[in-house]
Structures are given as structure tokens and as C-alpha cells.
Write a protein that holds these residues in place. Structure first.
Motif, PDB file in Angstrom:
ATOM      1  N   ALA A 215       0.610  -1.101   0.088  1.00 23.99           N
ATOM      2  CA  ALA A 215       0.004   0.079   0.076  1.00 23.99           C
ATOM      3  C   ALA A 215       0.870   1.219  -0.089  1.00 23.99           C
ATOM      4  N   LYS A 216       0.633   2.380  -0.412  1.00 22.77           N
ATOM      5  CA  LYS A 216       1.050   3.763  -0.603  1.00 22.77           C
ATOM      6  C   LYS A 216       1.403   3.994   1.166  1.00 22.77           C
ATOM      7  N   GLY A 217       2.809   4.279   1.206  1.00 25.69           N
ATOM      8  CA  GLY A 217       3.160   4.625   2.572  1.00 25.69           C
ATOM      9  C   GLY A 217       3.592   3.498   3.287  1.00 25.69           C
ATOM     10  N   ALA A 218       3.373   2.321   2.808  1.00 23.69           N
ATOM     11  CA  ALA A 218       3.870   0.996   3.634  1.00 23.69           C
ATOM     12  C   ALA A 218       5.227   1.009   4.291  1.00 23.69           C
ATOM     13  N   PHE A 219       6.108   1.434   3.634  1.00 24.55           N
ATOM     14  CA  PHE A 219       7.518   1.688   4.043  1.00 24.55           C
ATOM     15  C   PHE A 219       8.128   2.804   3.284  1.00 24.55           C
ATOM     16  N   ALA A 223       5.755   5.143  -2.695  1.00 25.78           N
ATOM     17  CA  ALA A 223       5.156   6.625  -3.040  1.00 25.78           C
ATOM     18  C   ALA A 223       3.638   6.313  -3.460  1.00 25.78           C
ATOM     19  N   SER A 224       3.394   5.085  -3.924  1.00 24.96           N
ATOM     20  CA  SER A 224       2.210   4.796  -4.279  1.00 24.96           C
ATOM     21  C   SER A 224       1.776   3.311  -4.149  1.00 24.96           C
ATOM     22  N   SER A 225       0.664   2.775  -4.415  1.00 24.10           N
ATOM     23  CA  SER A 225       0.424   1.368  -4.066  1.00 24.10           C
ATOM     24  C   SER A 225       0.755   0.578  -5.404  1.00 24.10           C
ATOM     25  N   LYS A 226       0.989  -0.717  -5.215  1.00 27.53           N
ATOM     26  CA  LYS A 226       1.783  -1.474  -6.228  1.00 27.53           C
ATOM     27  C   LYS A 226       1.257  -2.774  -6.057  1.00 27.53           C
ATOM     28  N   SER A 227       0.679  -3.602  -6.930  1.00 28.04           N
ATOM     29  CA  SER A 227       0.224  -4.992  -6.829  1.00 28.04           C
ATOM     30  C   SER A 227       1.656  -6.069  -7.079  1.00 28.04           C
ATOM     31  N   GLY A 228       1.501  -7.073  -6.360  1.00 29.78           N
ATOM     32  CA  GLY A 228       2.662  -7.690  -6.375  1.00 29.78           C
ATOM     33  C   GLY A 228       2.351  -9.177  -7.332  1.00 29.78           C
ATOM     34  N   TYR A 229       3.217 -10.025  -7.273  1.00 32.91           N
ATOM     35  CA  TYR A 229       3.424 -11.254  -8.171  1.00 32.91           C
ATOM     36  C   TYR A 229       2.143 -12.108  -8.017  1.00 32.91           C
ATOM     37  N   PHE A 230       1.564 -12.085  -7.090  1.00 31.03           N
ATOM     38  CA  PHE A 230       0.306 -13.143  -6.859  1.00 31.03           C
ATOM     39  C   PHE A 230      -0.916 -12.636  -7.410  1.00 31.03           C
ATOM     40  N   GLU A 231      -0.966 -11.094  -7.424  1.00 34.30           N
ATOM     41  CA  GLU A 231      -1.937 -10.424  -7.892  1.00 34.30           C
ATOM     42  C   GLU A 231      -1.792 -10.393  -9.356  1.00 34.30           C
ATOM     43  N   ASP A 232      -0.646 -10.178  -9.922  1.00 35.42           N
ATOM     44  CA  ASP A 232      -0.388  -9.987 -11.518  1.00 35.42           C
ATOM     45  C   ASP A 232      -0.655 -11.438 -12.223  1.00 35.42           C
ATOM     46  N   ALA A 233      -0.341 -12.409 -11.267  1.00 34.97           N
ATOM     47  CA  ALA A 233      -0.483 -13.863 -12.086  1.00 34.97           C
ATOM     48  C   ALA A 233      -1.798 -14.468 -11.909  1.00 34.97           C
TER      49      ALA A 233
END
Length: 472
Positions: A215-219, A223-233
Motif C-alpha cells: 500500500a502507499k506509505g507502507a514503507f 510513493a504509491s500502491s503496487k500489486s505483487g506477483y500473486f495479484e499479477d499472475a
């Protein structure tokens, strides 16, 4: 205008050599450098794209006069970036070590001091040979031997099932091809994404956001939210190579996805669902890893609903010839030159060679022969110069494929005794013990506990034998 120079990694503990090579090669390559194995791996994980090429000195710290770190780095680089072409920088006294480095996956070696023009030629020559020459009539697994027939039958049974599959096999044997060509492309998921992630190629702290997203601001830096490999696959296949490198604290989260498809992005509480099928691969013994607590038993059992083992090339008989024909035609077309051939004597040597580096080693040998002997008949002497013949000696005597078979060992001993005029048995046995100890330490990257397990002894016994040897 973007820089189109190929990215070249140079690893040498001598800063003067790094500066000199960097300056000499910068006209043709974008240069990044490191002085140790650990620096090189850290750099690789930070780069936006892996280097296409690498120059690696074998004598790296902490033991600059031994090749252990250089050997380990070659394996590390190819684990993280399998398509990388590695050329070894070798002192004139290191030629046997450099030859062994080719078995591990290096495409060639060059002696020091290096001529920049010759280095440039070798690097550009290596770069022109593009991998991907593995297809034959839609079948990526080339070979008609019984082990390959059994593997194809097994893969046909598992391909369209939705359960996880663990692919086991030695480095260079083709586990990635099994995952993509059989367990994805020949299934109903073929039109969905196939994503591959090498668990050894990413800093452990970044593996979780890479796999699950964030999520945005997680670390810092998110700077913005981003999907991971599990989501993209989702709906397709996720191939997790080098699964044995997955950190222990991340393993329960992978287990949860395998059990019910649930996961959360880093920094979110919302539960998401992935329908990606998980294919994992390893060249480690995960059963042993579970016994020592380095890999969770529940995750191991969940991953091994189905297990396939890719056979090493030494067990595949005449497949060596089929692979030779395939690769020499493929790379001759790439080079725009006529293919080489082998004399009768060289062909016999080819079929007798064990190829300890498996298909990757065979492919690299064909690349070198294509570059050096296009349109020529390669002699037995010329071929032997490309093989790690020294690496064959142990497996032809007391270990390797002979295992603990007394009759085969007796045969090898007879052949050895018939080739020498006299023998000191104590000295011979001491040499073998030293060779096995050093090989175990090298394969374990200096981890003495792991080396002791490879030798079937405890760590105290290993230290005792090393100290006894040093006192002799």
C-alpha cells in the motif's frame, strides 16, 4: 536518447584492475563494478535490470588465492540472472580452476593480464549468442532417453491439475523449461500470465512486497500502491525458483496462499484472493532443510503435492547427441556461419563426458565451438580443451556416479593402478579426503555445518580431520 550499451558487471578485488578495465571497456559497455562476492550480489539486487555480461575474477576475498568465492559467485549470478554471460578472469596458474568455472556456467575464460581488444571481442561474441534455442517442434525438453520419457509422462499427468508442483534437479538441468513449457504452456492456463520470480535474486526484505504488493506509505519509498506477483499472475502460473531461499518468516504467508489463496498487501488489512497456480523449483534437498529447521515442514508438504525430478544430463545417454545437433544448428544460424562437426574420436569423447554442469554447460561448449571452429571438424584434442576433464576424475574413481558401488570402484582402482608405476596408498587416500572436504566446503559456500552434512559427518569431526590434515 536512452543508453543502449549492454550492461557489464566487473568483479575483481584489485581496484587498479577495476579502474583499468572500466576505462578500457566503457566505450562499448555500461560498466558496474564490485570487489567482493557480497558486493556483487548486493549490487545485482539494486539494479533495475540485470547485467547481460560479467567479468569475474576467481580469486576474491576473503581467500584471494583460492577460487572458492569466485566459484560461488558464478553460481549466485546465474541463479539471479540465468541469461547472464560470464567470462572468468584467470591468472595463468588458474587454468584448471577456470575450466571448472565453465562447468558451473561461465561461457569462457581469459588469462591475466588481459588485452582490452580481446576482452571486447569475447564479450561481444558471447552477447551475440541469444538463449532460447530450446524449442523443437513445440517440445522444449529435447531428449528421447528413458529418464526424459518418464519425465514427460509425469508432466502430462500433472499439467492441467491446479495443485502445486515442486520441480527438483541440479543446476543447469532445465527446471525453468519444465515450469514454462509443460506446466503452463501446455495447460488451460496458457493464455493467462506466466510470471517467474527467483527467490535468491531479491533482497529478503523486499521479497514480501514483491510477492504480495504494498500500500502507499507502507514503507520508505512506497510513493504509491503496487500489486505483487500473486495479484499479477491471477488465473495463470507463478513460478518460484530457488524456493529454498525463501526466508523463514515469509514461509507462513506463502503457506496461507497455497491453502486458501488468501494474502494481504504489505501495509493493508484487506484480504485478497489469488487463483495463480504455484510451481516451485529447487536444487537443494528440501527434505534435509526441513529436518534442520531451515524450511517449514508444513510448507514443504503443501508444495510437494506433486514432485518431478529433472534428470541430470549424465543419466540421459544419447540425449547428449540430440542436444549437440540442436544447439549447433541453432547457434550457427545466429552467427550466420556453417555449423562445426566432430571427428569420430571427438564424438566418442562427447558421448562419454558426464557434463557436470548439465544442459547449460553443453550449450556453452557449443557456443564456444561455434565461435572458434565454424564449418570445421573439431578434433579430440580441440574438444578436450573445452571440457572440464579434471572434474571427471573424481566421479571416475571413488565417488560421483559410482556412488558406493564396490565393483565399479574396484574397476576404477584397477584402471588407475594400471596407469601408474607405483602408488602410495596412504597419500592417495589423504588426497581424496582433502579433495572431498574442500569440495564440500566450496559447495556449501564456506558453511561448515552444511559441509559436514554433505560428508555425512558431524561438524566436530570435520574440524578434527581438517586440523589433522594441517599437522601432517
Amino acid at each position: 536518447m536512452p543508453d543502449t550499451k549492454p550492461l557489464l558487471l566487473i568483479v575483481d578485488d584489485d581496484p587498479l584492475i577495476l579502474d583499468a578495465l572500466g576505462f578500457a571497456l566503457s566505450g562499448n559497455f555500461e560498466i558496474v563494478t564490485a570487489q567482493t562476492r557480497h558486493q556483487a550480489i548486493a549490487l545485482l539486487r539494486q539494479l533495475r535490470r540485470p547485467p547481460e555480461l560479467a567479468l569475474v575474477d576467481l580469486g576474491l576475498p576473503p581467500l584471494p588465492h583460492r577460487p572458492d568465492e569466485g566459484f560461488a559467485l558464478i553460481s549466485d549470478l546465474l541463479t539471479a540472472a540465468p541469461a547472464m554471460k560470464i567470462i572468468v578472469l584467470s591468472g595463468q596458474s588458474d587454468l584448471e580452476n577456470a575450466r571448472h568455472a565453465r562447468t558451473l556456467g561461465a561461457v569462457d575464460f581469459v588469462g591475466k593480464p588481459c588485452d582490452p581488444g580481446e576482452l571486447t571481442r569475447l564479450l561481444q561474441e558471447a552477447r551475440q549468442f541469444v538463449d532460447g534455442g530450446n524449442t523443437r517442434a513445440g517440445d522444449d525438453l529435447i531428449g528421447d532417453s528413458l529418464p526424459m520419457q518418464r519425465l514427460r509422462l509425469q508432466l502430462g499427468q500433472y499439467a492441467n491439475l491446479n495443485f502445486p508442483v515442486l520441480i527438483e534437479g541440479e543446476s543447469g538441468s532445465g527446471k525453468d523449461i519444465v515450469a514454462h513449457a509443460y506446466l503452463h504452456r501446455q495447460t488451460s492456463r496458457r493464455d493467462k500470465p506466466f510470471l517467474a520470480l527467483n527467490c535468491a535474486a531479491i533482497t529478503p526484505t523486499l521479497l514480501e512486497p514483491t510477492l504480495f504488493g504494498y500500500a502507499k506509505g507502507a514503507f520508505t519509498g512506497a510513493a504509491s500502491s503496487k500489486s505483487g506477483y500473486f495479484e499479477d499472475a491471477d488465473g495463470g502460473t507463478l513460478f518460484l525458483d530457488e524456493i529454498g531461499e525463501l526466508p523463514l518468516d515469509l514461509q507462513p504467508k506463502l503457506l496461507r496462499v497455497l491453502e486458501n489463496g488468501e494474502y494481504q498487501r504489505v501495509g493493508e488489512t484487506q484480504t485478497r484472493i489469488s487463483t495463480a497456480r504455484i510451481i516451485a523449483a529447487t536444487n537443494r534437498d528440501l527434505r534435509q532443510e526441513t529436518r534442520t529447521g531451515r524450511f517449514r515442514a508444513d510448507l514443504f508438504h503443501r508444495l510437494t503435492v506433486f514432485t518431478v525430478n529433472v534428470p541430470p544430463l549424465r543419466e540421459r545417454g544419447a540425449d547428449r547427441q540430440l542436444l549437440l545437433e540442436h544447439f549447433r544448428q541453432h547457434y550457427a544460424r545466429q552467427a550466420g556461419s556453417p555449423p562445426f562437426s566432430l571427428t569420430k574420436e571427438a564424438a566418442t569423447i562427447w558421448l562419454d563426458y558426464a557434463f557436470p554442469g548439465n544442459v547449460r554447460e553443453l550449450r556453452n561448449i557449443v557456443i564456444r565451438l561455434t565461435a572458434r571452429y565454424a564449418g570445421q571438424a573439431v578434433s579430440a584434442e580441440q574438444l578436450q580443451a573445452e571440457l572440464d576433464v579434471a572434474d571427471q576424475q573424481p566421479s571416475d574413481a571413488l565417488g560421483g556416479p559410482l556412488g558406493n558401488d564396490l565393483e565399479l570402484a574396484r574397476h576404477a582402482a584397477r584402471r588407475h593402478l594400471s596407469s601408474v608405476t607405483s602408488l602410495n596408498l596412504d597419500a592417495t587416500l589423504e588426497t581424496w579426503e582433502q579433495a572431498y572436504i574442500e569440495a564440500a566446503i566450496e559447495l556449501s559456500n564456506g558453511n561448515m555445518s552444511q559441509a559436514a552434512r554433505r560428508l555425512g559427518i558431524n561438524r566436530t569431526t570435520l574440524y578434527h580431520r581438517m586440523e589433522s590434515r594441517n599437522r601432517r
